[in-house]
Motif scaffolding. Structure first.
Motif: not given
Length: 370
Positions: A199-213, A293-301
């Motif tokens: 996610x080039x937007x920033x680290x806040x959108x990223x999930x964990x390495x362990x989660x993907x693995x 889609x794994x979504x965290x810091x952004x508004x889904x609308x």
């Protein structure tokens, strides 16, 4: 008031593309709309170089003009050369899709007769026809970005005929994917899950390495499938970490130099995409491919559309949506997402997709290990 009165001759149009890959994909209905309503006009697209790959193959433009604001055109001489080039074109209409002051300034300096964009970021004086954002109870209303861009088109008098996202892939890139599948022994007779963690937007959108693995491990455990990993070349570090943590349960394609145009072909050939709220998600929507889609810091609308064949996984936390590039706390909006929940969403989506396909295709969509 309509920007382009009926009967006005429009010979040339400059469209300024959004600066992010996902936004550029969501702008494709607007690009198409302008071409459909001005079939004889010369349409030029002003865009950032790294966005070009996702739009390559689009038939709506007569000219592609790169604007590298962070590198090449950061130099005053190069910037002024670009402005001179744009002024020579004598554009009749400019449609400015980004919200930035700098994008409106370029259109103003280029001397475009009619400059259309949203009135925000203190730039209304640079526009001849500013459009106000939609409001709800006195506050700006979050809007799906494809509709947000189409509203600018409508303000020029354009008729909106379709709201669907649309992208194109070359035969060359599709053949490259076939060769990659052959090289890595990826069978088309099994479901192919493609993971894109960036996610080039920033680290806040990223999930964990362990989660993907762990997601890759669980998919292999519960389904007879392939799990592929693809990131941009500059994201090799996280790809290597995920590959090591997955213990051989994932095929890392990142060393194959996966550019945006190749990523499009990969998503088109895959059975399902697993990603965060980033550009590849919208590529999947454009190709009508299932996506989790794994979504965290952004508004889904801003990104929700009925066109998406997918599942959006969000954890309810009191600090989201924050739209911050980096989390100042504990990143709970993403950290709390569990791999088991992701895999369950994948399985549910596979069943849903299989139920809408002919029996011959559905047979290979979801095969559980016994």
């Amino acid at each position: 008031m309509m920007v382009v009165p009926h009967g006005t001759k429009i010979n040339s149009i400059l469209i300024t593309a959004p600066s992010w890959v996902g936004d550029a994909v969501m702008a494709t209905p607007a690009f198409r709309c302008v071409r459909e309503n001005f079939p004889k006009a010369k349409i030029s697209l002003l865009l950032r170089p790294f966005v070009k790959g996702v739009l390559e193959g689009a038939p709506w433009f007569d000219e592609w003009i790169e604007f590298d604001q962070k590198e090449k055109h950061k130099q005053p001489g190069k910037y002024l050369a670009l402005i001179r080039k744009l002024r020579k074109e004598q554009f009749d209409l400019g449609i400015i899709l980004p919200n930035s002051l700098s994008s409106a300034l370029v259109a103003w300096l280029a001397g475009i007769k009619r400059r259309v964009g949203y009135n925000r970021d203190a730039r209304s004086w640079l526009l001849t026809n500013g459009v106000e954002r939609s409001k709800e109870k006195g506050k700006f209303q979050p809007t799906y970005m494809a509709d947000y861009y189409l509203r600018l088109c409508a303000s020029t008098g354009c008729e909106i005929r379709s709201r669907e996202l649309e992208l194109f892939t070359s035969r060359e890139n599709l053949e490259k994917v076939d060769k990659l599948f052959s090289k890595y022994r990826v069978s088309r007779n099994k479901p192919i899950f493609l993971i894109n963690p960036g996610a080039s937007f920033g680290s806040s959108k990223g999930w964990t390495v362990e989660g993907f693995a762990r997601t890759a491990e669980l998919l292999h455990k519960e389904l007879d499938c392939h799990v592929l990993l693809a990131t941009a070349p500059e994201e090799r570090g996280i790809a290597t970490q995920i590959e090591k943590a997955a213990g051989g349960k994932i095929l890392n394609l990142t060393p194959e130099h996966v550019t945006l145009d190749l990523l499009k072909a990969l998503i088109k050939k895959a059975s399902m995409l697993i990603t965060v709220d980033s550009g590849p998600r919208h590529i999947a929507v454009a190709f009508k491919k299932p996506v989790v889609v794994l979504m965290g810091p952004t508004d889904p609308r801003y990104t929700h559309t009925s066109q998406e064949v997918g599942r959006v996984i969000r954890e309810r936390v009191d600090c989201a949506p924050c739209h911050l590039k980096e989390c100042p706390k504990d990143h709970r909006c993403m950290e709390w997402i569990k791999p088991e929940k992701v895999v369950e969403a994948c399985k549910e989506l596979m069943v849903e997709v299989a139920s809408t396909q002919p029996p011959s295709k559905a047979a290979n969509v979801a095969t559980s290990r016994r």
